[in-house]
Design an enzyme around this catalytic site. Structure first.
Site, PDB file in Angstrom:
ATOM      1  N   CYS A   1       0.807  -1.227   0.000  1.00 13.08           N
ATOM      2  CA  CYS A   1       0.000   0.000   0.000  1.00 13.08           C
ATOM      3  C   CYS A   1       0.838   1.274   0.000  1.00 13.08           C
ATOM      4  CB  CYS A   1      -0.944   0.009   1.198  1.00 13.08           C
ATOM      5  SG  CYS A   1      -0.115   0.035   2.811  1.00 13.08           S
TER       6      CYS A   1
ATOM      7  N   HIS B   1      -1.228   1.004   7.176  1.00 17.14           N
ATOM      8  CA  HIS B   1      -1.906   1.144   5.886  1.00 17.14           C
ATOM      9  C   HIS B   1      -1.802   2.594   5.431  1.00 17.14           C
ATOM     10  CE1 HIS B   1      -4.393   0.228   2.505  1.00 17.14           C
ATOM     11  NE2 HIS B   1      -5.177   1.263   2.786  1.00 17.14           N
TER      12      HIS B   1
ATOM     13  N   ASP C   1      -7.968   4.581  -3.124  1.00 16.96           N
ATOM     14  CA  ASP C   1      -7.085   3.521  -2.626  1.00 16.96           C
ATOM     15  C   ASP C   1      -6.841   2.474  -3.704  1.00 16.96           C
ATOM     16  OD1 ASP C   1      -5.712   1.605  -1.135  1.00 16.96           O
ATOM     17  OD2 ASP C   1      -6.864   2.034   0.673  1.00 16.96           O
TER      18      ASP C   1
END
Length: 258
Positions: A69, A109, A124
């Protein structure tokens, strides 16, 4: 046009001269999810490098690798900034449904917050197979994409001030928590994410420093490759194949171009 702008467009197959607007984001998110895998191979190979614009550029756009991520959303963030978006990065904590609690490794994250017409959205592309594929407004409105339903609720806990909830198509019957994030501490310098990478690489409870994982969305589902199995979701049907290392290498090249 910068090399990052040019090569990102090439990586996800959009024209070099195509204007990027807020309405373009749905297409960009889908193309990115189908083009750039979520994977931890550099971690398992002990080949991680500091998080810088240059290193992200080389890893994802020159060497055609994927990432986790903090890499995938960082490179997309840099692309959005170059195309005039009002964007920042934000850190959050992933929720583990198996233990009914947030992961103990903290805010590892990384997501993107984009503000457009006085409304802020989560963008995202670094949440494995759980991608919204559309901007999700902080207002609480439910967004429906080919991957399922997504919404954001206000939160008041030690992990942040908002929670992303999701209900994946063909997989979830009820809403579940994806992660909590903190919108009050925006990040604009990707080098700040070195701390995230260090935790992911070194923490004993990190889910990404033990076994290889490669996953990518497809037109009808997603493919996931590990050291020992290859799983494909297609139109709600799942097939799983137990594999050895030779099969792993072939599948990595065949399905993920790596």
């Amino acid at each position: 046009m910068s090399q990052l702008n040019t090569l990102f467009r090439k990586r996800i197959n959009i024209p070099e001269d195509e204007p990027i607007t807020f309405d373009s984001l749905e297409s960009i998110l889908e193309k990115t999810a189908h083009s750039i895998p979520f994977e931890n191979l550099c971690i398992l190979a002990n080949k991680t490098k500091p998080i810088t614009q240059e290193n992200l550029f080389n890893k994802i756009l020159v060497n055609h690798e994927g990432g986790l991520c903090y890499e995938l959303n960082s490179i997309l963030y840099l692309f959005l900034i170059e195309n005039g978006f009002d964007a920042v990065l934000a850190r959050g904590v992933v929720y583990n449904g198996a233990i009914q609690d947030y992961l103990p490794i903290g805010r590892t994250h990384v997501t993107i917050l984009v503000t457009h017409n006085d409304q802020t959205y989560v963008i995202d592309t670094g949440f494995g197979a759980n991608l919204p594929l559309k901007p999700v407004p902080l207002s609480g409105e439910t967004v429906i994409s080919s991957n399922g339903e997504f919404r954001i609720k206000k939160a008041a806990n030690r992990h942040g001030d908002y929670v992303l909830e999701l209900k994946l198509k063909h997989k979830d019957t009820d809403w579940r928590i994806g992660y909590c994030f903190d919108s009050t501490k925006p990040i604009t310098d990707v080098s700040e994410l070195d701390e995230v990478q260090t935790i992911i690489v070194e923490h004993e409870e990190s889910p990404f420093n033990k076994n290889r994982l490669v996953t990518r969305l497809t037109a009808d589902g997603n493919d996931t490759l590990t050291d020992t199995s290859f799983t494909q979701w297609a139109d709600g049907n799942v097939t799983k194949e137990e594999i050895d290392f030779e099969r792993y290498k072939n599948l990595l090249k065949q399905h993920f171009e790596m």
